[in-house]
Write an enzyme that holds these catalytic residues in place. Structure first.
Site, PDB file in Angstrom:
ATOM      1  N   GLU A   1       7.882  35.882  -1.031  1.00 42.77           N
ATOM      2  CA  GLU A   1       8.384  37.217  -1.386  1.00 42.77           C
ATOM      3  C   GLU A   1       9.385  37.790  -0.373  1.00 42.77           C
ATOM      4  O   GLU A   1       9.235  38.889   0.130  1.00 42.77           O
ATOM      5  CB  GLU A   1       7.197  38.174  -1.546  1.00 42.77           C
ATOM      6  CG  GLU A   1       6.220  37.709  -2.624  1.00 42.77           C
ATOM      7  CD  GLU A   1       4.973  38.571  -2.734  1.00 42.77           C
ATOM      8  OE1 GLU A   1       4.946  39.674  -2.175  1.00 42.77           O
ATOM      9  OE2 GLU A   1       4.003  38.118  -3.384  1.00 42.77           O
TER      10      GLU A   1
ATOM     11  N   ASN B   1       8.286  30.899  -2.537  1.00 44.50           N
ATOM     12  CA  ASN B   1       7.408  31.460  -3.560  1.00 44.50           C
ATOM     13  C   ASN B   1       7.706  32.942  -3.763  1.00 44.50           C
ATOM     14  O   ASN B   1       7.824  33.698  -2.790  1.00 44.50           O
ATOM     15  CB  ASN B   1       5.949  31.274  -3.106  1.00 44.50           C
ATOM     16  CG  ASN B   1       4.946  31.528  -4.197  1.00 44.50           C
ATOM     17  OD1 ASN B   1       4.995  30.937  -5.263  1.00 44.50           O
ATOM     18  ND2 ASN B   1       4.004  32.437  -3.932  1.00 44.50           N
TER      19      ASN B   1
ATOM     20  N   HIS C   1       3.143  36.539 -12.305  1.00 42.46           N
ATOM     21  CA  HIS C   1       2.253  37.681 -12.561  1.00 42.46           C
ATOM     22  C   HIS C   1       2.921  38.478 -13.675  1.00 42.46           C
ATOM     23  O   HIS C   1       3.890  39.207 -13.446  1.00 42.46           O
ATOM     24  CB  HIS C   1       2.104  38.541 -11.301  1.00 42.46           C
ATOM     25  CG  HIS C   1       1.340  37.872 -10.203  1.00 42.46           C
ATOM     26  ND1 HIS C   1       0.043  37.443 -10.355  1.00 42.46           N
ATOM     27  CD2 HIS C   1       1.681  37.556  -8.925  1.00 42.46           C
ATOM     28  CE1 HIS C   1      -0.380  36.873  -9.229  1.00 42.46           C
ATOM     29  NE2 HIS C   1       0.604  36.929  -8.348  1.00 42.46           N
TER      30      HIS C   1
ATOM     31  N   GLU D   1       0.903  31.486  -9.455  1.00 41.05           N
ATOM     32  CA  GLU D   1      -0.102  32.567  -9.402  1.00 41.05           C
ATOM     33  C   GLU D   1      -0.272  33.209 -10.780  1.00 41.05           C
ATOM     34  O   GLU D   1      -0.441  34.401 -10.912  1.00 41.05           O
ATOM     35  CB  GLU D   1       0.297  33.631  -8.365  1.00 41.05           C
ATOM     36  CG  GLU D   1       0.594  33.065  -6.990  1.00 41.05           C
ATOM     37  CD  GLU D   1       0.928  34.120  -5.967  1.00 41.05           C
ATOM     38  OE1 GLU D   1       0.733  35.335  -6.256  1.00 41.05           O
ATOM     39  OE2 GLU D   1       1.391  33.777  -4.862  1.00 41.05           O
TER      40      GLU D   1
ATOM     41  N   ASP E   1      -1.065  34.997 -13.986  1.00 36.74           N
ATOM     42  CA  ASP E   1      -2.033  35.838 -14.697  1.00 36.74           C
ATOM     43  C   ASP E   1      -1.204  36.770 -15.578  1.00 36.74           C
ATOM     44  O   ASP E   1      -0.027  37.026 -15.305  1.00 36.74           O
ATOM     45  CB  ASP E   1      -2.968  36.615 -13.749  1.00 36.74           C
ATOM     46  CG  ASP E   1      -2.249  37.378 -12.638  1.00 36.74           C
ATOM     47  OD1 ASP E   1      -2.850  37.524 -11.551  1.00 36.74           O
ATOM     48  OD2 ASP E   1      -1.106  37.822 -12.837  1.00 36.74           O
TER      49      ASP E   1
HETATM   50  O1  G3I Z   1     -11.639  40.790   3.248  1.00 37.03           O
HETATM   51  C1  G3I Z   1     -11.449  42.183   3.454  1.00 37.03           C
HETATM   52  C2  G3I Z   1     -12.779  42.858   3.634  1.00 37.03           C
HETATM   53  O2  G3I Z   1     -13.365  42.372   4.837  1.00 37.03           O
HETATM   54  C3  G3I Z   1     -12.546  44.353   3.746  1.00 37.03           C
HETATM   55  O3  G3I Z   1     -13.792  45.014   3.831  1.00 37.03           O
HETATM   56  C4  G3I Z   1     -11.829  44.828   2.486  1.00 37.03           C
HETATM   57  C5  G3I Z   1     -11.552  46.325   2.596  1.00 37.03           C
HETATM   58  O4  G3I Z   1     -10.170  46.570   2.531  1.00 37.03           O
HETATM   59  O5  G3I Z   1     -10.555  44.137   2.386  1.00 37.03           O
HETATM   60  C6  G3I Z   1     -10.765  42.752   2.228  1.00 37.03           C
HETATM   61  O6  G3I Z   1      -9.502  42.165   2.148  1.00 37.03           O
HETATM   62  C7  G3I Z   1      -8.963  42.218   0.846  1.00 37.03           C
HETATM   63  C8  G3I Z   1      -8.405  40.831   0.580  1.00 37.03           C
HETATM   64  O7  G3I Z   1      -7.699  40.807  -0.658  1.00 37.03           O
HETATM   65  C9  G3I Z   1      -9.512  39.791   0.532  1.00 37.03           C
HETATM   66  O8  G3I Z   1     -10.294  40.025  -0.611  1.00 37.03           O
HETATM   67  C10 G3I Z   1      -7.847  43.265   0.822  1.00 37.03           C
HETATM   68  O9  G3I Z   1      -8.425  44.546   0.857  1.00 37.03           O
HETATM   69  C11 G3I Z   1      -7.042  43.125  -0.468  1.00 37.03           C
HETATM   70  O10 G3I Z   1      -5.899  43.956  -0.407  1.00 37.03           O
HETATM   71  C12 G3I Z   1      -6.579  41.697  -0.620  1.00 37.03           C
HETATM   72  O11 G3I Z   1      -5.897  41.592  -1.840  1.00 37.03           O
HETATM   73  C13 G3I Z   1      -5.197  40.372  -1.987  1.00 37.03           C
HETATM   74  C14 G3I Z   1      -3.709  40.692  -2.135  1.00 37.03           C
HETATM   75  O12 G3I Z   1      -2.973  39.474  -2.335  1.00 37.03           O
HETATM   76  C15 G3I Z   1      -3.167  41.364  -0.897  1.00 37.03           C
HETATM   77  O13 G3I Z   1      -1.773  41.596  -1.107  1.00 37.03           O
HETATM   78  C16 G3I Z   1      -5.677  39.686  -3.248  1.00 37.03           C
HETATM   79  O14 G3I Z   1      -7.018  39.232  -3.056  1.00 37.03           O
HETATM   80  C17 G3I Z   1      -4.787  38.496  -3.585  1.00 37.03           C
HETATM   81  O15 G3I Z   1      -5.114  38.012  -4.871  1.00 37.03           O
HETATM   82  C18 G3I Z   1      -3.320  38.917  -3.596  1.00 37.03           C
HETATM   83  O16 G3I Z   1      -2.552  37.782  -3.819  1.00 37.03           O
HETATM   84  C19 G3I Z   1      -1.124  37.974  -3.717  1.00 37.03           C
HETATM   85  C20 G3I Z   1      -0.545  36.668  -3.245  1.00 37.03           C
HETATM   86  O17 G3I Z   1      -1.116  36.317  -1.997  1.00 37.03           O
HETATM   87  C21 G3I Z   1       0.971  36.762  -3.156  1.00 37.03           C
HETATM   88  N1  G3I Z   1       1.532  37.161  -4.453  1.00 37.03           N
HETATM   89  C22 G3I Z   1       0.979  38.422  -4.955  1.00 37.03           C
HETATM   90  C23 G3I Z   1      -0.530  38.308  -5.106  1.00 37.03           C
HETATM   91  C24 G3I Z   1      -1.091  39.589  -5.680  1.00 37.03           C
HETATM   92  O18 G3I Z   1      -0.908  40.645  -4.789  1.00 37.03           O
END
Ligand code: G3I
Length: 319
Positions: free
Chosen positions: A130, A171, A207, A237, A239
């Protein structure tokens, strides 16, 4: 034909949706033992925030939970992501006065250590994630502000040196139909090729939105636009979100969306794989980011399948 059809997955520690912990046995059976998937990507565990939380302090625990299961299951592994402006460790993002040399060293050290940790295991690395704005210009990340596009060539040059086996990908999202952004991504490919730096593929995150999805021909044009540069293409990715609740109409739109984008990858030589971004609706990133939207994957919360599952099967059989 495709090399793989896969699903990204997280190690349980990341699944802050702990209420679904009782579903993990069923989830793990489908993910690892059902034969539904031939590839996986750690959704979060290999990102900078988790692999180098402090400068020079590396932690591969979460990433290894997924990569070791993938190896045991004999799956292709896509590794994600070496350089990205989001989920970046605070020590990189917050510092306002990086010198060029210091930030070069930070990038080289991160890529060397993290790509080194999984050396030889990744079918592909999302080396850079990105880097573009919607109009195709470069995103003003801390990397770009300090180094300009040199951070791009440096990341790929370093990754190529560390892991000669991994395919090196750029990506991004909204690359799934022709646009100024797809032209920007093509520019990144040509920048690297002109500098004789290895880039092997472009990842279209895919997405998508069920109610406003590109056509099959738009998908084919976008994928072909990258394949014509001599790089492979993958949907990385996938969905397709709905405005919830799901109903017959938006589920039919979602099915057509999946059939068209997977079908475009099957039809264009050079598109080598499809990865959906998890497979179980409750673990999708979408509802937390797009309130009122969700149900973007192939299994509902009750484990029944979306009609889109059949759309994917039809596309993979090139029906
Ligand atoms: O693991 C922590 C946890 O310890 C904490 O308590 C909690 C509270 O904020 O956060 C948790 O981390 C979360 C993380 O996912 C793991 O689950 C973050 O909040 C959350 O923002 C994060 O979201 C991820 C997101 O990227 C962040 O931008 C999504 O799971 C993930 O599916 C998403 O994937 C991205 C790709 O990497 C890049 N392309 C876009 C895609 C969607 O945003």
């Amino acid at each position: 034909g495709l090399k793989y059809f896969g699903a990204a997955t997280d190690s349980p520690g990341f699944r802050e949706r702990a209420p679904y912990a009782s579903q993990y046995p069923k989830y793990d059976q489908i993910m690892w033992k059902s034969g539904e998937f031939g590839q996986t990507t750690p959704t979060n565990g290999q990102k900078w925030l988790f692999t180098e939380p402090e400068r020079g302090v590396f932690n591969y625990t979460e990433g290894n939970i997924v990569t070791s299961k993938a190896r045991k299951a004999g799956m292709y592994l896509r590794c994600h992501a070496l350089v990205w402006h989001s989920q970046l460790a605070p020590w990189v993002e917050a510092k306002q006065d990086w010198t060029k040399d210091e930030l070069r060293q930070v990038i080289v050290s991160h890529v060397t250590n993290v790509a080194g940790a999984w050396k030889g295991q990744c079918y592909a690395w999302d080396v850079l994630n990105e880097a573009l704005n919607e109009d195709g210009t470069y995103r003003e990340s801390v990397f770009y502000k300090v180094l300009g596009e040199e951070y791009i060539t440096l990341a790929f040059k370093t990754a190529a040196k560390v892991d000669p086996k991994a395919k090196l990908y750029y990506n991004d999202y909204n690359l799934e139909s022709p646009s100024p952004k797809t032209e920007g991504a093509q520019r990144i490919v040509r920048l690297l090729q002109k500098n004789k730096i290895r880039i092997d593929g472009v990842g279209l995150q895919a997405h998508l939105v069920a109610e406003s999805r590109p056509t099959l021909d738009q998908h084919i044009d976008a994928i072909r636009g990258f394949a014509n540069l001599g790089v492979e293409v993958a949907l990385t990715e996938l969905d397709i979100r709905l405005h919830t609740p799901a109903n017959a109409t938006n589920l039919a739109q979602q099915k057509e969306g999946y059939k068209n984008v997977v079908g475009a990858c099957v039809q264009v030589k050079g598109c080598i794989g499809v990865t959906i971004w998890d497979f179980y609706d409750p673990f999708s990133w979408v509802p937390a980011v797009f309130p009122g939207e969700g149900a973007p994957l192939l299994w509902f919360e009750d484990w029944s399948k979306h009609p889109a599952y059949d759309g994917v099967v039809e596309a993979l059989r090139n029906k």
